[in-house]
Design a protein around this motif. Structure first.
Motif, mmCIF file in Angstrom:
data_model
loop_
_atom_site.group_PDB
_atom_site.id
_atom_site.type_symbol
_atom_site.label_atom_id
_atom_site.label_comp_id
_atom_site.label_asym_id
_atom_site.label_seq_id
_atom_site.Cartn_x
_atom_site.Cartn_y
_atom_site.Cartn_z
ATOM 1 N N THR A 94 29.024 -15.335 -6.986
ATOM 2 C CA THR A 94 30.440 -15.493 -7.320
ATOM 3 C C THR A 94 31.003 -14.210 -7.923
ATOM 4 O O THR A 94 32.130 -13.788 -7.601
ATOM 5 N N GLN A 103 30.074 -15.564 -16.041
ATOM 6 C CA GLN A 103 30.807 -15.604 -14.788
ATOM 7 C C GLN A 103 31.338 -17.022 -14.537
ATOM 8 O O GLN A 103 30.564 -17.975 -14.477
ATOM 9 N N VAL A 132 32.207 -20.171 -12.527
ATOM 10 C CA VAL A 132 31.641 -20.705 -11.296
ATOM 11 C C VAL A 132 32.192 -22.102 -11.048
ATOM 12 O O VAL A 132 32.786 -22.716 -11.942
ATOM 13 N N THR A 166 21.432 -21.093 -11.242
ATOM 14 C CA THR A 166 22.569 -20.683 -12.061
ATOM 15 C C THR A 166 22.782 -19.180 -11.971
ATOM 16 O O THR A 166 23.915 -18.697 -11.808
ATOM 17 N N GLY A 169 23.911 -18.244 -8.344
ATOM 18 C CA GLY A 169 25.317 -18.598 -8.150
ATOM 19 C C GLY A 169 26.255 -17.688 -8.915
ATOM 20 O O GLY A 169 27.344 -17.345 -8.427
ATOM 21 N N ALA A 170 25.835 -17.285 -10.111
ATOM 22 C CA ALA A 170 26.671 -16.390 -10.919
ATOM 23 C C ALA A 170 26.824 -15.035 -10.236
ATOM 24 O O ALA A 170 27.933 -14.475 -10.161
#
Length: 339
Positions: free
Chosen positions: A20, A54, A56, A13, A16-17
């Motif tokens: 992105t 963020q 996603v 998580t 990915g945050a």
């Protein structure tokens, strides 16, 4: 380039945050419907040593479609064979699986997809999933680094693509001696994560008290001895040669290593091992892929590993409900220390 993080839980998580947030495109794949829903509806909320939200793109494995050039694998190793075989149809013909897992998972994955389709990566930061969509970064923000490489002698065509993707979160070092990098991370996981899981503690709660610090240092020494007998050359972590600092042959050097041990983990004192997080959720953990690897390697090279053996035994007893993760478990380790 299409990329995804398969097993986007606590660490995925956050990864990915960051990717992105800094302009990358990546799908976060997780089987937990509540977590996926929260990520899509509220965004990835990263708390702890940082705090930001963020937006996603998150999906479940059932929603995966098409193929990916890069699949970052962040699931538990116990399910690797089943999961990697599931992922094969979603990998482009020249695609790569990048394992950010603990231990040495590249060997099994290479057997399934081929060595030229596998990259390994070690990280020097940790995370805890607090609730759906919310993950806590438990390491200092200046520790967000990656060490990338392969056990294969063949250069992977997507190496630079993976490096650029991970650099959206933090610095990436490409290692020629990646097995040495793996063993450095394995040593850290086996000693700090292994013992802290058995004691039900954070890294800081494990190495501040002198008795458990002595056990941690002895676990480190076992790992060093096994690797040296196996002709493994350790690699630095974040530019620091912690092995030279913590290895010892004389009482004076041992005393020095004992004194500086907390300093080596000062950025990670709040970190709770993923093995302990799994146990607290009633799940099996990866102790066989971490401390178990040290034990197996020790038997292969003829180097005793009584403390790592005990970590494996105690954690399996915790999983069976015979023990609880607590500081009282230190009583199993202290008699094994050499005077």
């Amino acid at each position: 380039m299409r990329a995804c993080i398969y097993g986007a839980g606590s660490m995925g998580t956050i990864l990915g945050a960051y990717i992105t947030k800094n302009g990358g495109r990546i799908d976060l794949v997780n089987h937990n419907f509540a977590h996926v829903r929260a990520l899509n509806e509220k965004g990835a909320h990263v708390v702890g040593s940082v705090d930001f939200v963020q937006p996603v793109k998150a999906i479940t494995p059932f929603e995966m479609a098409g193929t990916y050039n890069i699949i970052i694998l962040l699931t538990k190793q116990m399910e690797n064979e089943q999961i990697v075989r599931f992922l094969v149809p979603y990998l482009t013909p020249d695609g790569v699986i990048v394992t950010l897992q603990n231990g040495i998972p590249e060997l099994l994955i290479s057997h399934i997809v081929g060595a030229d389709h596998v990259l390994g990566c070690t990280v020097a930061w940790g995370a805890t999933l607090l609730e759906p969509g919310v993950s806590e970064l438990t390491s200092s923000p200046d520790s967000l680094t990656f060490q990338l490489g392969s056990l294969s002698p063949f250069p992977n065509r997507h190496l630079n693509d993976v490096k650029e993707l991970l650099q959206l979160m933090g610095p990436v070092v490409v290692e020629d001696n990646f097995i040495g990098t793996r063993w450095t991370k394995l040593l850290i996981n086996a000693s700090f994560s292994g013992l802290s899981t058995a004691l039900g503690a954070t890294f800081g709660e494990t190495i501040r008290p002198k008795d458990s610090r002595r056990v941690t240092l002895a676990l480190i020494k076992e790992c060093i001895n096994v690797a040296r007998k196996g002709n493994i050359r350790f690699e630095p972590v974040q530019g620091k040669d912690v092995i030279t600092l913590l290895d010892y042959k004389t009482p004076l050097k041992k005393s020095l290593a004992f004194t500086i041990l907390p300093l080596t983990m000062r950025k990670h004192m709040r970190l709770k091992a993923s093995m302990l997080q799994d146990i607290e959720k009633g799940k099996r953990c990866e102790v066989d892929a971490i401390n178990g690897v040290v034990c197996t390697s020790g038997r292969e090279v003829g180097e005793p590993t009584p403390l790592n053996d005990m970590v494996v035994d105690v954690i399996h007893r915790i999983e069976r409900g015979e023990l609880k993760p607590c500081r009282d478990n230190l009583k199993f380790f202290l008699p094994l220390l050499k005077k």
